[in-house]
Design a protein around this motif. Sequence first.
Motif, PDB file in Angstrom:
ATOM      1  N   TRP A 442      -0.910  35.320 -42.238  1.00 18.03           N
ATOM      2  CA  TRP A 442      -1.961  34.782 -41.357  1.00 18.03           C
ATOM      3  C   TRP A 442      -3.327  34.731 -42.044  1.00 18.03           C
ATOM      4  O   TRP A 442      -4.115  33.837 -41.806  1.00 18.03           O
ATOM      5  N   GLY A 443      -3.578  35.694 -42.887  1.00 19.03           N
ATOM      6  CA  GLY A 443      -4.872  35.693 -43.578  1.00 19.03           C
ATOM      7  C   GLY A 443      -4.999  34.521 -44.532  1.00 19.03           C
ATOM      8  O   GLY A 443      -6.105  34.142 -44.913  1.00 19.03           O
ATOM      9  N   ALA A 444      -3.877  33.939 -44.892  1.00 16.11           N
ATOM     10  CA  ALA A 444      -3.880  32.866 -45.882  1.00 16.11           C
ATOM     11  C   ALA A 444      -4.018  31.489 -45.233  1.00 16.11           C
ATOM     12  O   ALA A 444      -3.690  30.478 -45.835  1.00 16.11           O
ATOM     13  N   CYS A 445      -4.472  31.466 -43.990  1.00 18.12           N
ATOM     14  CA  CYS A 445      -4.638  30.184 -43.290  1.00 18.12           C
ATOM     15  C   CYS A 445      -6.106  29.960 -42.944  1.00 18.12           C
ATOM     16  O   CYS A 445      -6.423  29.058 -42.177  1.00 18.12           O
ATOM     17  N   LYS A 446      -6.986  30.795 -43.439  1.00 17.85           N
ATOM     18  CA  LYS A 446      -8.346  30.820 -42.903  1.00 17.85           C
ATOM     19  C   LYS A 446      -9.398  30.231 -43.823  1.00 17.85           C
ATOM     20  O   LYS A 446     -10.587  30.391 -43.604  1.00 17.85           O
ATOM     21  N   ASN A 447      -8.944  29.557 -44.880  1.00 18.56           N
ATOM     22  CA  ASN A 447      -9.876  28.804 -45.703  1.00 18.56           C
ATOM     23  C   ASN A 447      -9.712  27.323 -45.386  1.00 18.56           C
ATOM     24  O   ASN A 447      -8.669  26.897 -44.895  1.00 18.56           O
ATOM     25  N   TYR A 448     -10.746  26.557 -45.698  1.00 18.84           N
ATOM     26  CA  TYR A 448     -10.713  25.139 -45.358  1.00 18.84           C
ATOM     27  C   TYR A 448      -9.482  24.441 -45.939  1.00 18.84           C
ATOM     28  O   TYR A 448      -8.834  23.647 -45.279  1.00 18.84           O
ATOM     29  N   HIS A 449      -9.168  24.767 -47.190  1.00 24.25           N
ATOM     30  CA  HIS A 449      -8.026  24.101 -47.828  1.00 24.25           C
ATOM     31  C   HIS A 449      -6.802  25.005 -47.937  1.00 24.25           C
ATOM     32  O   HIS A 449      -5.989  24.855 -48.857  1.00 24.25           O
ATOM     33  N   SER A 450      -6.654  25.916 -46.991  1.00 24.26           N
ATOM     34  CA  SER A 450      -5.487  26.801 -47.021  1.00 24.26           C
ATOM     35  C   SER A 450      -4.182  26.020 -47.080  1.00 24.26           C
ATOM     36  O   SER A 450      -3.226  26.446 -47.722  1.00 24.26           O
ATOM     37  N   ASP A 451      -4.144  24.896 -46.390  1.00 30.07           N
ATOM     38  CA  ASP A 451      -2.882  24.140 -46.384  1.00 30.07           C
ATOM     39  C   ASP A 451      -2.494  23.701 -47.794  1.00 30.07           C
ATOM     40  O   ASP A 451      -1.315  23.637 -48.138  1.00 30.07           O
ATOM     41  N   LEU A 452      -3.492  23.452 -48.610  1.00 25.74           N
ATOM     42  CA  LEU A 452      -3.178  23.059 -49.989  1.00 25.74           C
ATOM     43  C   LEU A 452      -2.668  24.239 -50.803  1.00 25.74           C
ATOM     44  O   LEU A 452      -1.780  24.089 -51.641  1.00 25.74           O
ATOM     45  N   TYR A 453      -3.218  25.435 -50.548  1.00 20.73           N
ATOM     46  CA  TYR A 453      -2.665  26.612 -51.239  1.00 20.73           C
ATOM     47  C   TYR A 453      -1.193  26.756 -50.845  1.00 20.73           C
ATOM     48  O   TYR A 453      -0.330  27.055 -51.670  1.00 20.73           O
ATOM     49  N   GLN A 454      -0.949  26.591 -49.551  1.00 22.55           N
ATOM     50  CA  GLN A 454       0.412  26.830 -49.054  1.00 22.55           C
ATOM     51  C   GLN A 454       1.392  25.819 -49.622  1.00 22.55           C
ATOM     52  O   GLN A 454       2.530  26.175 -49.956  1.00 22.55           O
ATOM     53  N   ARG A 455       0.949  24.586 -49.754  1.00 26.73           N
ATOM     54  CA  ARG A 455       1.872  23.585 -50.309  1.00 26.73           C
ATOM     55  C   ARG A 455       2.203  23.917 -51.766  1.00 26.73           C
ATOM     56  O   ARG A 455       3.334  23.736 -52.213  1.00 26.73           O
ATOM     57  N   ALA A 456       1.207  24.424 -52.498  1.00 23.32           N
ATOM     58  CA  ALA A 456       1.463  24.805 -53.893  1.00 23.32           C
ATOM     59  C   ALA A 456       2.431  25.993 -53.962  1.00 23.32           C
ATOM     60  O   ALA A 456       3.355  26.025 -54.770  1.00 23.32           O
ATOM     61  N   MET A 457       2.212  26.979 -53.093  1.00 21.55           N
ATOM     62  CA  MET A 457       3.100  28.147 -53.093  1.00 21.55           C
ATOM     63  C   MET A 457       4.511  27.744 -52.676  1.00 21.55           C
ATOM     64  O   MET A 457       5.500  28.215 -53.250  1.00 21.55           O
ATOM     65  N   ALA A 458       4.609  26.882 -51.670  1.00 25.19           N
ATOM     66  CA  ALA A 458       5.931  26.440 -51.207  1.00 25.19           C
ATOM     67  C   ALA A 458       6.651  25.681 -52.315  1.00 25.19           C
ATOM     68  O   ALA A 458       7.871  25.798 -52.480  1.00 25.19           O
ATOM     69  N   LEU A 459       5.889  24.926 -53.098  1.00 25.24           N
ATOM     70  CA  LEU A 459       6.485  24.198 -54.227  1.00 25.24           C
ATOM     71  C   LEU A 459       7.088  25.187 -55.228  1.00 25.24           C
ATOM     72  O   LEU A 459       8.208  25.003 -55.713  1.00 25.24           O
ATOM     73  N   LEU A 460       6.353  26.256 -55.497  1.00 26.60           N
ATOM     74  CA  LEU A 460       6.863  27.264 -56.443  1.00 26.60           C
ATOM     75  C   LEU A 460       8.148  27.914 -55.926  1.00 26.60           C
ATOM     76  O   LEU A 460       9.104  28.121 -56.673  1.00 26.60           O
ATOM     77  N   MET A 461       8.155  28.233 -54.660  1.00 23.35           N
ATOM     78  CA  MET A 461       9.346  28.883 -54.094  1.00 23.35           C
ATOM     79  C   MET A 461      10.530  27.919 -54.049  1.00 23.35           C
ATOM     80  O   MET A 461      11.676  28.317 -54.218  1.00 23.35           O
ATOM     81  N   ALA A 462      10.240  26.641 -53.817  1.00 23.68           N
ATOM     82  CA  ALA A 462      11.326  25.657 -53.714  1.00 23.68           C
ATOM     83  C   ALA A 462      11.931  25.361 -55.073  1.00 23.68           C
ATOM     84  O   ALA A 462      13.151  25.377 -55.235  1.00 23.68           O
ATOM     85  N   ILE A 463      11.104  25.110 -56.066  1.00 22.86           N
ATOM     86  CA  ILE A 463      11.671  24.688 -57.361  1.00 22.86           C
ATOM     87  C   ILE A 463      12.311  25.852 -58.116  1.00 22.86           C
ATOM     88  O   ILE A 463      13.152  25.633 -58.974  1.00 22.86           O
ATOM     89  N   THR A 464      11.932  27.069 -57.777  1.00 23.58           N
ATOM     90  CA  THR A 464      12.599  28.209 -58.407  1.00 23.58           C
ATOM     91  C   THR A 464      13.849  28.623 -57.630  1.00 23.58           C
ATOM     92  O   THR A 464      14.515  29.595 -57.999  1.00 23.58           O
TER      93      THR A 464
END
Lengths: 969, 338
Positions: A442-464
């Motif tokens: 939840w703390g990782a949703c509170k920046n303006y571009h949090s969604d972009l951080y999340q998409r990058a992290m999700a990409l890492l989890m998906a491709i690995t």
Amino acid sequence: MAISRRTFMVGAGAGVVGLGLGLTYLRPREGITYPDIIKTLAKKISYGDWSDVYREKWTWDKVVKGSHNRANCFSACSWNLYVKEGIVWREEQNTIYEQTREDVPDFNPRGCQKGACYSDLQQEESRILHPLKRIGERGEGKWKRISWDEAYDIVADAVIDAAVADGIETVVHDNGTTNNDYGPDSGSEMRWCNALGCTQLDSWAGVGDMPNGLVQTWGMYNADGTTDDWFLSDYIVLWVANPTYTRIPDVHFIHEARYRGAQLVIVSPDFSASTVHADLWINPEQETDAAFGLAAANFIIENKLYDDEAVREQTDLPFLVREDTGRYLREEDLNKGGKDDLFYIWDEARNQIAAAPGCAGEGGTHLKLNGLKPAIDGRWEMDLVDGSKAWVRPLFQVMRDHLNANYTPEKQESTTGVKPSVVEHFARGLAGAKAAMIYSTWGACKNYHSDLYQRAMALLMAITGSQGKKGGGYRVAAWWELKGADELGGAEFQPPLEDVLKMIPKAMRGIGQGEFENPMKALTPREWEWIYTGYSNNFPFTPLMPFLYYHGGYDTIWDAEENQDPDFPRATRDYMKEAVAKGWMPIHPPPEKKVHVYIFTGANPLRRWPSPQTAKEHFWKTTDLIVSTNFRWSTSTLFADIVMPVAAYYEKYSIKYCVSALPYIVVCEQATPPRGDSKMDYEVFGMLSKRVVERAAERGVTEVEGPLGRTLDLRTVYDVWSMDGELDPMDALGYMDRILTRSPNVGNISAKEAFKLGAVPVVSESTFSLVNQTCGDFDTEDTMTPYQWFTRDKVAWPTITGRQQFLLDHPWFVESGEALPVHKDSPGMLSKYPLRLTSGHNRWSIHSQQRDQKMLLRLQRGEPAVWMHPKDMETRGLEDHDMIRMYNHHGEFEARVKPAARMQPGMVQLYHAWEPYQFKGWKSQQEPVAAPWKPTHLAGGYGQLHYRFYYNSPGHAPRGIGIEVEKAS
Amino acid sequence: MSKRQLAMVMDLNKCLGCHTCTVACKRLWTRDEAMEYMWWNTVNTMPGKGTPRDWEEMGGGFKDGKPQLGHLPSREEFGDAWKYNHEEVFSGGKAGAHLEIQGKKPEWGPNWDEDQGAGEYPNSYFFYLPRICNHCSSPACVAACPRKAIEKREDGIVVINEDRCRGYRFCMEACPYKKIYFNPDKGVSQKCIFCFPRVEQGVSNACARQCPGRIRFVGYLDDENSAVHKLVKKWKVAVRLHPEYGTKPNVYYVPPTSPMKFDADGHLDEKNPRIPEDYLKFLFGEEGLEAKRIIDKEMATVRNGGKSEILSVLIAYKWSEMFGGFDTDPATIEWTEV
């Protein structure tokens, strides 16, 4: 009672004895066994009388199982409450949890320092003991004690007045976010809301808890299993996360995982408390997480460290993308009348295009490739339906080019400050681990571009290929369903069986085959999402940010030139209007109507909403009646008109919301009666429902304008609340019993039996619900791992592509440059103010609750204090513990300052949730927070991009705020 | 001397700095008004000045076998129990009053330098150090008390006999760990009692049993089955804090590891520890460095797929096994009149 393999250490029963606090003390009853060594000692040693004083402190009248049911704390912990002379004297964890597996540690002793002294808070000055009516100005602190009857009459009349004047939607009920329990209290509130059809605020995104990037990528976001599953990870990344503060009962699994060989990595600009025990700390510049993550993805892809099978099956990376438009190749591009949600891969086995299994237009059920071999490389020319031609490539190649062009480890350095060698070290570790997980919640949703951080992290989890592995994948948080609570709470939580049955023919093609003894499991997450969205649309839910925009006066901020995002071609207002016009975002009551009655129950809007001065200036001035139910004085409650005191947690029957962190559900028995005139919330909303009917009858009011254009007959309100008299507002225990006995996943246990345990084991699968989206099978003999339905059972993800989706070709994402995951500078980075105010959930309170508790304040600086880097202080002439003024163009506030070398230069860290009344002039850390949000969060009409209750709406971004600091005068 | 010795091991690699121990202790033992400022259990961010402020510079203990009297810590140095104006804020008594500490503004408290730490960013570092009375084998407090009011029980717990104590406070001067407080109402010194009323019933200490980080092991040092024996005596991975003070504490610590350092160019420095060895040596002596080497080696072993008996004990797969047989669940105790 159906109970699992578990056995229980249930006490011999707490013997209640009358005792004085005189000098005689009580000795344990004969027959209690101790280790031999102790028995021997106890006989030999003779004590002076002084020691008996201490022995006497270690006595009690009875022990009751309790918890903190509405604390909105994510950890569910069962406590033993030690009651003495009618007071809960102290608490100690209930330690009945057993290992789920021999090779995984157990959950004992779940609890933290807050839970260990909630009994103190119940007795503090902040406790509200009587119903009160404001007699001075709002917020002036002048009150008149009134009776409950008077309070009910005032509120009931105001509700009727509002409904008569402008319809029931102008009554707005706000329970915060998950200020829910799963017991009688929330049940009663939900029943009250449903019976009335009043507007309900959906603050999930509004508090900044909505991982919009995961909604965009997965079509869901409640991702986690049990926390003992973390122990099985080999590479644990805590990213924008500080569980050492926020997940105190769970974080031992992470530290213990290190002792079985896991690496612990922290990605955070500051050396946080969670970094203390890490193996590797990566410290990107504030708000550059996406650039770092994408660079790691670039390294993994270019060095072929990715999981080839996962990429081809679980992601949209093999999907064909048109070079001319940058959008997916769709059936409508190829055939007349073709679908716009049918996508293609290139089948290397047959050397031709093929519909991508699992995408919405293909049926959207499963990902099984059935002999298809999706290409991730190549380039082909397609004949389009309009006679033209277009080149297409797999998204994988488009992504490669994109990352190579913008996010190589070398290129990211100028943005993040992280050396390429560190990116490489991280990428190799992540990709090389047997099971890598990212914890980012939840703390990782509170920046303006949090969604972009999340998409990058999700990409890492998906491709690995980390998703769905034991100890692997992206972890946010999740809940168990408790069927009885959903059934009783109201229609939007539990669709009727006949509606579910209608969906079954669809499910026959999917995973449900052979499992029809439980029709709920026959549906895919995609189908559940359709059902819940349909139901959500039947009720006047309104997400908080759009609500504040239209009804809170916040358009004055968010329409301002300075808060427009330069990456969007149009103004925020334009997107808002379009979203409302297209029905993508609901607004209740409609913008042209004003809110008459605002009821908040435990929420603390003037603490939590951005720019509370704006709320006070507008919403607080225009709303006729503001009502608060609370057991304690919050700042917002101090600004209410009517205060209805509710029982504290140890004074009622309740069920803590059922987090999936532990395979147990935590229940609370009433340990002592409610103090003063306070009443259980359950009773309050039952009685209010009754009083609305009585007052309407006395006033001769019957039908009024109901929600969504329907008609509301006020005569029915109590019948609906009480299920035609089946429920009794005075019988919360009975309601609790109903919930538990209707919940198969706790063995349909009775409340009485549950109270003996405190923590009731989950014994079977929960069904999919608004928040139970673990999408993994529950096994009492194993840790719970989320998302195995997708990775192991090949169920389609609930996105338009049916995959974890990294291209969003919705026009708004395309026009704002976010079709592919990118890094963007945040408003704070672009601000003319040199420092950035950031925050985080804190160690010492559950949001604002316990923030003012004296005993806990003495273990801090005793008042709000920020951490800054010593050099930033030095250049401003600041010394340790100075009172400083933090300001920008929007607002200002004051607090103490602490120097700390752990802070990244440029950061001003103030952990959150101080009550505004703890700051000079009651100006809190939210004063400089204008909190603009991204118009893309309003987007709809595109697969996973749609609104429903608790899903996808604009977030609150109170972090990374540009400020300057000076010594306060 | 005591016949046996109860001991505690705290694993600093699992401590969260959450103070559940501190609060558990306070709610049980030190809630009387005169005891409000006492924290028999403290947790401090290290490096830091700690509780009481600069306690490591206050002296006491033994030097060349001779007892030393050090500084008598003041209430301010411990941190006082600040009072607040809640009523005024809630009742509108004073227009615009905000919640404030009343009276003299404090300059120190029991956790004043929380999460400040040391080092130069990005090589900043800190860790948490929880402390209770060490129930020493050579207790300086016992030696210093002219009233012979301080006793070492047969189980090794050091207690102040409040009937004999006259509040001279020599013990507070002599204790080099500064873990003794003064109760002005009773005129006696008070400190951690190792939860003897619990221990007598086979229930582990509140600070240990309530620790969600699961860092504290309890038991008799000579009980070869106990985790404390294994960690202290057998494997020597748990060591004494400031052994040079000469009091032979019976609280032992597994020294902290820390994340990799960055070198001057921002690359990872895999050779030098983030927490300087000198600092660990200052706290735990040469034994501390040796203990850390063992832990590092064991962690390398498990990372390479090997097994470690030491780390398995530190993991504490079965929580109840942390307590050396003192594993009675207090909720199962029934009370009867004597």
